[in-house]
Each structure stands twice: as structure tokens, then as C-alpha cells.
Design an enzyme around this catalytic site. Structure first.
Site, PDB file in Angstrom:
ATOM      1  N   ARG A   1      -6.379   3.755  -3.043  1.00  9.48           N
ATOM      2  CA  ARG A   1      -5.115   5.079  -2.766  1.00  9.48           C
ATOM      3  C   ARG A   1      -5.020   5.380  -1.325  1.00  9.48           C
ATOM      4  O   ARG A   1      -3.716   5.699  -0.807  1.00  9.48           O
ATOM      5  CB  ARG A   1      -5.802   6.301  -3.149  1.00  9.48           C
TER       6      ARG A   1
ATOM      7  N   HIS B   1      -1.257   5.833   0.537  1.00 10.60           N
ATOM      8  CA  HIS B   1      -0.737   6.786   1.287  1.00 10.60           C
ATOM      9  C   HIS B   1      -0.340   6.228   2.664  1.00 10.60           C
ATOM     10  O   HIS B   1       0.490   7.004   3.180  1.00 10.60           O
ATOM     11  CB  HIS B   1      -1.712   8.057   1.286  1.00 10.60           C
ATOM     12  N   ASP B   2      -1.184   5.565   3.271  1.00 12.90           N
ATOM     13  CA  ASP B   2      -0.846   5.112   4.615  1.00 12.90           C
ATOM     14  C   ASP B   2       0.607   4.483   4.483  1.00 12.90           C
ATOM     15  O   ASP B   2       1.561   4.767   5.397  1.00 12.90           O
ATOM     16  CB  ASP B   2      -1.878   3.816   4.875  1.00 12.90           C
TER      17      ASP B   2
ATOM     18  N   GLY C   1       5.122   4.452   6.985  1.00 10.04           N
ATOM     19  CA  GLY C   1       4.694   2.951   6.943  1.00 10.04           C
ATOM     20  C   GLY C   1       3.389   2.617   7.105  1.00 10.04           C
ATOM     21  O   GLY C   1       2.382   3.463   7.543  1.00 10.04           O
TER      22      GLY C   1
ATOM     23  N   ASP D   1       0.793   1.891   9.071  1.00  8.81           N
ATOM     24  CA  ASP D   1       0.592   1.858  10.324  1.00  8.81           C
ATOM     25  C   ASP D   1      -0.939   2.598  10.783  1.00  8.81           C
ATOM     26  O   ASP D   1      -1.204   3.217  11.929  1.00  8.81           O
ATOM     27  CB  ASP D   1       1.623   2.514  11.134  1.00  8.81           C
TER      28      ASP D   1
ATOM     29  N   SER E   1      -1.432   5.719  10.267  1.00 11.03           N
ATOM     30  CA  SER E   1      -1.381   6.955  10.717  1.00 11.03           C
ATOM     31  C   SER E   1      -2.245   7.905   9.841  1.00 11.03           C
ATOM     32  O   SER E   1      -2.770   9.139  10.372  1.00 11.03           O
ATOM     33  CB  SER E   1       0.154   7.366  10.516  1.00 11.03           C
TER      34      SER E   1
ATOM     35  N   ASN F   1      -3.737  17.891  -4.306  1.00  6.33           N
ATOM     36  CA  ASN F   1      -3.136  16.768  -4.743  1.00  6.33           C
ATOM     37  C   ASN F   1      -2.874  15.755  -3.894  1.00  6.33           C
ATOM     38  O   ASN F   1      -2.524  14.738  -4.160  1.00  6.33           O
ATOM     39  CB  ASN F   1      -1.776  17.305  -5.389  1.00  6.33           C
TER      40      ASN F   1
ATOM     41  N   PRO G   1       5.521  11.514  -3.860  1.00  7.38           N
ATOM     42  CA  PRO G   1       6.026  12.173  -5.036  1.00  7.38           C
ATOM     43  C   PRO G   1       5.068  13.085  -5.948  1.00  7.38           C
ATOM     44  O   PRO G   1       3.842  12.428  -5.858  1.00  7.38           O
ATOM     45  CB  PRO G   1       6.822  11.377  -6.185  1.00  7.38           C
TER      46      PRO G   1
ATOM     47  N   HIS H   1      -3.301   3.580 -11.274  1.00  6.24           N
ATOM     48  CA  HIS H   1      -4.226   4.573 -11.918  1.00  6.24           C
ATOM     49  C   HIS H   1      -5.377   3.940 -12.959  1.00  6.24           C
ATOM     50  O   HIS H   1      -5.567   4.729 -13.813  1.00  6.24           O
ATOM     51  CB  HIS H   1      -3.272   5.719 -12.291  1.00  6.24           C
ATOM     52  N   THR H   2      -5.565   2.698 -12.880  1.00  2.00           N
ATOM     53  CA  THR H   2      -6.571   2.027 -13.813  1.00  2.00           C
ATOM     54  C   THR H   2      -7.729   2.504 -13.362  1.00  2.00           C
ATOM     55  O   THR H   2      -8.645   1.954 -14.144  1.00  2.00           O
ATOM     56  CB  THR H   2      -6.238   0.658 -14.097  1.00  2.00           C
TER      57      THR H   2
ATOM     58  N   ASP I   1      -8.297   6.562 -16.194  1.00  2.00           N
ATOM     59  CA  ASP I   1      -7.956   5.731 -17.204  1.00  2.00           C
ATOM     60  C   ASP I   1      -9.138   6.005 -18.279  1.00  2.00           C
ATOM     61  O   ASP I   1     -10.407   5.550 -17.796  1.00  2.00           O
ATOM     62  CB  ASP I   1      -8.025   4.355 -16.705  1.00  2.00           C
TER      63      ASP I   1
HETATM   64  C1  HEM Z   1       4.086   6.644  -8.016  1.00  2.00           C
HETATM   65  C2  HEM Z   1       3.507   7.867  -7.898  1.00  2.00           C
HETATM   66  C3  HEM Z   1       2.297   8.168  -7.786  1.00  2.00           C
HETATM   67  C4  HEM Z   1       1.609   9.338  -8.012  1.00  2.00           C
HETATM   68  C5  HEM Z   1       2.542  10.755  -8.449  1.00  2.00           C
HETATM   69  C6  HEM Z   1       0.321   9.663  -7.777  1.00  2.00           C
HETATM   70  C7  HEM Z   1      -0.485  10.816  -7.919  1.00  2.00           C
HETATM   71  C8  HEM Z   1      -2.008  10.676  -7.952  1.00  2.00           C
HETATM   72  C9  HEM Z   1      -2.583  11.950  -7.961  1.00  2.00           C
HETATM   73  C10 HEM Z   1      -2.260  13.360  -8.091  1.00  2.00           C
HETATM   74  C11 HEM Z   1      -4.050  11.627  -7.801  1.00  2.00           C
HETATM   75  C12 HEM Z   1      -5.102  12.495  -8.070  1.00  2.00           C
HETATM   76  C13 HEM Z   1      -5.591  13.196  -6.752  1.00  2.00           C
HETATM   77  C14 HEM Z   1      -6.579  14.198  -7.301  1.00  2.00           C
HETATM   78  O1  HEM Z   1      -6.199  14.915  -7.797  1.00  2.00           O
HETATM   79  O2  HEM Z   1      -7.817  13.903  -6.633  1.00  2.00           O
HETATM   80  C15 HEM Z   1      -3.888   9.858  -7.842  1.00  2.00           C
HETATM   81  C16 HEM Z   1      -5.123   9.266  -7.759  1.00  2.00           C
HETATM   82  C17 HEM Z   1      -5.086   8.131  -7.434  1.00  2.00           C
HETATM   83  N1  HEM Z   1      -4.067   7.261  -7.017  1.00  2.00           N
HETATM   84 FE1  HEM Z   1      -2.102   7.594  -7.211  1.00  2.00          FE
HETATM   85  N2  HEM Z   1      -0.233   8.408  -7.431  1.00  2.00           N
HETATM   86  C18 HEM Z   1       1.027   7.534  -7.334  1.00  2.00           C
HETATM   87  C19 HEM Z   1       0.931   6.089  -6.959  1.00  2.00           C
HETATM   88  C20 HEM Z   1      -0.103   5.553  -6.511  1.00  2.00           C
HETATM   89  C21 HEM Z   1      -0.051   3.925  -6.356  1.00  2.00           C
HETATM   90  C22 HEM Z   1       0.963   3.369  -5.847  1.00  2.00           C
HETATM   91  C23 HEM Z   1      -1.685   3.799  -6.064  1.00  2.00           C
HETATM   92  C24 HEM Z   1      -2.062   2.463  -5.584  1.00  2.00           C
HETATM   93  C25 HEM Z   1      -1.426   1.179  -5.653  1.00  2.00           C
HETATM   94  C26 HEM Z   1      -2.425   4.877  -6.773  1.00  2.00           C
HETATM   95  C27 HEM Z   1      -3.545   4.884  -6.665  1.00  2.00           C
HETATM   96  C28 HEM Z   1      -4.395   5.821  -6.957  1.00  2.00           C
HETATM   97  C29 HEM Z   1      -5.961   5.747  -7.001  1.00  2.00           C
HETATM   98  C30 HEM Z   1      -6.799   4.779  -7.085  1.00  2.00           C
HETATM   99  C31 HEM Z   1      -6.335   7.305  -7.497  1.00  2.00           C
HETATM  100  C32 HEM Z   1      -7.590   7.724  -7.544  1.00  2.00           C
HETATM  101  C33 HEM Z   1      -8.211   7.865  -6.186  1.00  2.00           C
HETATM  102  C34 HEM Z   1      -9.696   8.413  -6.265  1.00  2.00           C
HETATM  103  O3  HEM Z   1     -10.609   8.144  -7.199  1.00  2.00           O
HETATM  104  O4  HEM Z   1     -10.190   8.678  -4.880  1.00  2.00           O
HETATM  105  N3  HEM Z   1      -1.398   5.876  -6.658  1.00  2.00           N
HETATM  106  N4  HEM Z   1      -2.599   9.760  -7.748  1.00  2.00           N
HETATM  107  C1  LIG Z   2       0.957  19.721  -3.827  1.00  2.11           C
HETATM  108  O1  LIG Z   2       0.767  21.147  -4.190  1.00  2.11           O
HETATM  109  C2  LIG Z   2       1.324  22.039  -3.352  1.00  2.11           C
HETATM  110  C3  LIG Z   2       0.680  23.455  -3.991  1.00  2.11           C
HETATM  111  O2  LIG Z   2      -0.582  23.477  -4.033  1.00  2.11           O
HETATM  112  C4  LIG Z   2       2.695  21.754  -3.467  1.00  2.11           C
HETATM  113  O3  LIG Z   2       3.276  22.808  -2.691  1.00  2.11           O
HETATM  114  C5  LIG Z   2       3.109  20.596  -3.277  1.00  2.11           C
HETATM  115  O4  LIG Z   2       4.517  20.174  -3.416  1.00  2.11           O
HETATM  116  C6  LIG Z   2       2.379  19.563  -3.827  1.00  2.11           C
HETATM  117  N1  LIG Z   2       2.621  18.251  -3.479  1.00  2.11           N
HETATM  118  C7  LIG Z   2       2.311  17.115  -3.849  1.00  2.11           C
HETATM  119  C8  LIG Z   2       2.943  15.767  -3.284  1.00  2.11           C
HETATM  120  O5  LIG Z   2       2.049  16.898  -5.059  1.00  2.11           O
END
Ligand code: HEM
Ligand SMILES: *[C@@H]1O[C@H](CO)[C@@H](O)[C@H](O)[C@H]1NC(C)=O
Ligand SMILES: *[C@@H]1O[C@H](CO)[C@@H](O)[C@H](O)[C@H]1NC(C)=O
Ligand SMILES: *[C@@H]1O[C@H](CO)[C@@H](O)[C@H](O)[C@H]1NC(C)=O
Ligand SMILES: *[C@@H]1O[C@H](CO)[C@@H](O)[C@H](O)[C@H]1NC(C)=O
Ligand SMILES: *[C@@H]1O[C@H](CO)[C@@H](O)[C@H](O)[C@H]1NC(C)=O
Ligand SMILES: *[C@@H]1O[C@H](CO)[C@@H](O)[C@H](O)[C@H]1NC(C)=O
Ligand SMILES: *[C@@H]1O[C@H](CO)[C@@H](O)[C@H](O)[C@H]1NC(C)=O
Length: 353
Positions: A73, A77-78, A83, A85, A87, A105, A176, A206-207, A252
Site C-alpha cells: 500500500r 500511495h507513493d 509520482g 518519488d 515523498s 482512511n 480516491p 486488496h487480496t 479478503d
Molecule cells: C483504487 C482505489 C483504491 C482505494 C479506494 C483503496 C482504499 C483502501 C482503503 C480505504 C484501505 C484501508 C485503509 C484502512 O482503513 O486502514 C486500503 C487498504 C489497502 N490497500 Fe487500497 N485502495 C485502492 C487501491 C489500492 C492499490 C492500487 C493497491 C496496491 C496495488 C492497494 C493496496 C492496499 C493494501 C495492501 C491495503 C491493506 C493495507 C494494510 O493492511 O496495512 N490499494 N485501501
Molecule cells: C477520508 O475521510 C475524511 C473524513 O474523515 C474525508 O474528508 C476524506 O475525503 C476522506 N478521503 C479519502 C481519500 O478517503
């Protein structure tokens, strides 16, 4: 002399004949490379970089496989914010290592930042300050995928580290929210030249990993999302009895720690955790892609590698842009320890002269 010449000649032949061939093969298997990046970037300056990282992460994951998700993750985010980088690693960046105010989030695991800094220390003590933090994050993400059961793939290298912090604005604008429907997701990722297949494949990240309740309780309260499976909804309500619960749950439900295609099987059974996940199966534009990945894991792996390779090259800094940080959490210009180290280096060199 003759030997040197024939050796050079061989290299030339290799460069002329073999590399274009390899390039074609690589281009087929994966996305094209950005200028300045190469899978062999550290071949002469730090040939062991990938084996050092792989070895250390094997040890880390043996104790705690959850960290793989945190590292994957982190790379996402990076790359999405300003980009790839590094950051996101800077102390003072929104959702960076010291950021306590980041909305849940956006929360990244603290441990992921520590692991990257540990890797940086190991790599730099072997090779000196030649490998960037952004490359370390990209390699660590690949290893997280592979060591969790996912595909092995070559990572384009040669990124340099940025000088700008990831601001709260840029972070919110580029990531997003999990409440996004497929339209929002497709539009957001199209701005980064990622197509529908990339969107579905990347969401397969998210697997593995976990989420806080606050990222999805809007699907439970006040009214339940009709696209959510009833049994899963009941379980989630137990885990997250209130909207402000600080509990977490797995992304998952079938194989929470294994990088496989079960995420897509979940979606076909209305067991996606976020709207952004579940809607991929509800939307006609992405439904078939989900189904194809659910029935063919090799296809998912293949498309995931292509999409990750694209994502891993978003707005990269190369050549003389940016820098190679001596500490992934701080820019070199802000690094109070670095100044004395550089001075020492210069002194040693002038003594030798
Ligand atoms: C496409 C839009 C995406 C959205 C809306 C999204 C959203 C989220 C959110 C809300 C979480 C949970 C954060 C929390 O509540 O702790 C999460 C976790 C995670 N995301 Fe995404 N994500 C996206 C794309 C990705 C991508 C592209 C990857 C990697 C290829 C990814 C990998 C992960 C992983 C591995 C976790 C678990 C992190 C952990 O266990 O610490 N996500 N994501
Ligand atoms: C995250 O949650 C905050 C409120 O807690 C909201 O203002 C923001 O738009 C949310 N952003 C994302 C990327 O989910
Ligand atoms: C961040 O965004 C808000 C509203 O979208 C804007 O008012 C503010 O000026 C922005 N801040 C920076 C530093 O860009
Ligand atoms: C998707 O979400 C956006 C923003 O919330 C909304 O305007 C749009 O109507 C939604 N589209 C569909 C098809 O639900
Ligand atoms: C956390 O989840 C457990 C069930 O897994 C539940 O019993 C407990 O009430 C939850 N705690 C909070 C603070 O939501
Ligand atoms: C959480 O929300 C419940 C009501 O939904 C409230 O009674 C409780 O005080 C809140 N807890 C915290 C820590 O905000
Ligand atoms: C699954 O996908 C792979 C990779 O694209 C392909 O080679 C294979 O033919 C597919 N298998 C089936 C049964 O469709
Ligand atoms: C890296 O920088 C952070 C923030 O200034 C500092 O806390 C940490 O000790 C530094 N690490 C090393 C190895 O110098």
C-alpha cells in the site's frame, strides 16, 4: 588489447542483437519503460540490492506476514501522490511517518516506514548512497506480492527521491476514497493513464491486508448497502458495532494473507469490503474483467504486473532530478547528520590525494 577489443565487440553484438530482442520480449510481458529507468539500473553500482531486500523481507514476513500489505500500500500511495518519488516517506508529508492527524482512511502502517528505513540502511551499508528510497519501496512492494504467493516480476529501477512533501491537498485529491463507485474510479485512474483493466487489476491489491471500520461503516449504518452480502454484513456489524469503532478487519475474507485471485471470487459473491471494490462487479464496464480474473489467476497475475509496472513509473524523477536520500524520512538538505558525513568523505578523499 585484442582481448579488450573483441570483448567490446561482443558487447556491441549483444547490444545490437540481444537487447532489442529482450526489449521486445519485456514490452510484451509488461508495460513500456520510462526514459531513465532500467531493470538493470544497479547492475554495476549495487548488484546485490534486490537480494538484500528479498532476504531481509523474508525474515520480516516470517515473523509477521501482515507487513507485506503495509509495504504494498505504501508504494501505491507513493506513486499516486506526486509520482513514485518517496515523498510519502518524508516526515511532514500528509500520511507520512510522523503524521498523526491523517484521516484513518489514509493511515499507513508505521511499521512499513520503519522497514523501508531498515532496508535503506542495509542497502547503503553494502553499496553506499546509490540506491533511492523510491526504488527500495518499489522493490519491497514487488517482494511483498511475491512472498505472499503472487507473481514474480522485474521492477524498472533508477527513480530518484523528490524534494517536495506530499501535501494534504495532493493526498486527498489523488487517492480516491473507498466510497467511490466505478465511474469515479475509472475517471480518477484515467488521469494517470490507467485503463479499466488496470483499475480492476490494481484493486486486486486488496487480496491482502486489513481495513479500519471507519473505511466502510457507511455501508452498514444508517442503512445497509444492498450490494453487500447479508452474512458478511452481519459479521461486519459485530466487528464494527459503531461507526467510530477502532477495530480492523481483513480485506479478503477467503484468503486474507495470500496474494491470489480470491478477491475477485469475493466480489462475485458480494463480499467486497469497499464500494470501490464491490462496484467493479456491479458495473457493466468492469464486471467481465472481474469474472475473467476470478476464473483465471494467471490472467490476473499477468495484468497485475502490467498495471503495477505502469503505476510504478508514474511521474518518476530520473537522471539528475531529485536526489538519493541518506535517510528516507528527511531530505538531504534537512538532514543534520548528513552534513558532517559528507564533510568527512571529502576530507578522506583529499587526504588520499
Ligand atoms: C483504487 C482505489 C483504491 C482505494 C479506494 C483503496 C482504499 C483502501 C482503503 C480505504 C484501505 C484501508 C485503509 C484502512 O482503513 O486502514 C486500503 C487498504 C489497502 N490497500 Fe487500497 N485502495 C485502492 C487501491 C489500492 C492499490 C492500487 C493497491 C496496491 C496495488 C492497494 C493496496 C492496499 C493494501 C495492501 C491495503 C491493506 C493495507 C494494510 O493492511 O496495512 N490499494 N485501501
Ligand atoms: C477520508 O475521510 C475524511 C473524513 O474523515 C474525508 O474528508 C476524506 O475525503 C476522506 N478521503 C479519502 C481519500 O478517503
Ligand atoms: C488546499 O485545498 C483547499 C481547498 O480545496 C484550498 O483552499 C487550499 O488553498 C489548498 N492549499 C494548498 C496549500 O494548496
Ligand atoms: C458515482 O458517484 C458519483 C459521485 O458520488 C455520482 O455523481 C454518480 O452518480 C455515481 N454514478 C453511478 C453510476 O452511481
Ligand atoms: C471489536 O470487535 C469485537 C469483535 O471482533 C467486538 O466484540 C468489539 O465490541 C469491537 N470493539 C469495538 C470498540 O468496536
Ligand atoms: C462512539 O459512538 C457512540 C455512539 O454511536 C458513542 O456513544 C461513543 O461515545 C463514541 N465513542 C467515542 C470514543 O467517540
Ligand atoms: C488464462 O490466462 C492465461 C494468461 O493470459 C492464458 O495463457 C490462458 O490461456 C488462460 N486460461 C484459460 C483456461 O483461459
Ligand atoms: C532519520 O530521520 C529521522 C527524522 O529526522 C530521525 O528520527 C532518524 O533518527 C533518522 N534515522 C537515521 C538512521 O539517521
Amino acid at each position: 588489447m585484442a582481448r579488450v577489443k573483441s570483448f567490446t565487440f561482443l558487447l556491441l553484438v549483444q547490444a545490437l542483437l540481444i537487447s532489442p530482442l529482450l526489449c521486445v520480449l519485456e514490452a510484451h510481458a509488461s508495460a513500456p519503460l520510462s526514459k531513465g529507468l532500467s531493470r538493470k539500473f544497479y547492475q554495476s553500482t549495487c548488484p546485490k540490492v534486490e537480494s538484500i531486500i528479498r532476504k531481509h523481507l523474508k525474515k520480516v514476513f516470517k515473523r509477521d506476514i501482515d507487513q507485506a500489505a503495509g509495504l504494498l500500500r505504501l508504494h501505491f500511495h507513493d506513486c499516486f501522490v506526486q509520482g513514485c518519488d518517496a515523498s510519502v516517506l518524508l516526515d511532514g508529508s500528509a500520511s507520512g511517518p510522523s503524521e498523526q492527524q491523517a484521516p484513518p482512511n489514509l493511515s499507513l502502517r508505521k511499521r512499513a516506514f520503519e522497514i523501508v528505513n531498515d532496508l535503506r540502511e542495509l542497502v547503503h551499508s553494502e553499496c553506499g548512497r546509490v540506491v533511492s528510497c523510491s526504488d527500495i519501496v518499489a522493490i519491497a512492494a514487488r517482494d511483498s506480492v511475491y512472498l505472499s504467493g503472487g507473481p514474480e516480476y522485474g521492477v524498472p529501477l533508477g527513480r530518484r527521491d523528490g524534494l517536495n512533501f506530499a501535501t494534504q491537498n495532493a493526498t486527498l485529491a489523488n487517492l480516491p476514497p473507498p466510497s467511490s463507485n466505478t465511474t469515479v474510479l475509472l475517471n480518477a485512474l484515467a488521469q494517470k493513464n490507467l485503463d479499466a483493466t488496470d483499475v480492476v487489476a490494481l484493486s486486486g491489491g486488496h487480496t491482502i491486508g486489513i481495513s479500519h471500520c471507519t473505511s466502510f461503516t457507511d455501508r452498514l449504518y444508517p442503512t445497509q448497502d444492498p450490494t453487500l452480502d447479508q452474512t458478511l454484513a452481519d459479521d461486519l456489524k459485530t466487528i464494527c458495532p459503531t461507526t467510530n469503532s477502532t477495530n480492523t478487519t481483513v480485506l479478503d475474507i477467503r484468503t486474507p494473507n495470500i496474494f491470489d485471485n480470491k478477491y475477485y471470487v469475493n466480489l462475485m459473491n458480494r463480499q467486497g469490503l469497499f464500494v470501490s471494490d464491490q462496484d467493479l462487479y456491479m458495473d457493466a464496464r468492469t464486471k467481465d474483467i472481474v469474472t475473467n480474473f476470478a476464473v483465471n489467476e494467471s490472467l490476473f497475475f499477468e495484468k497485475f504486473v502490467v498495471a503495477m509496472t505502469k503505476m510504478g513509473q508514474l511521474s518518476v524523477l530520473t537522471g539528475t532530478q531529485g536526489e538519493i536520500r541518506a535517510n528516507c524520512s528527511v531530505r538531504n538538505s534537512d538532514n543534520i547528520y548528513l552534513v558532517s558525513v559528507v564533510d568527512e568523505d571529502l576530507e578522506t578523499k583529499s587526504e588520499l590525494r
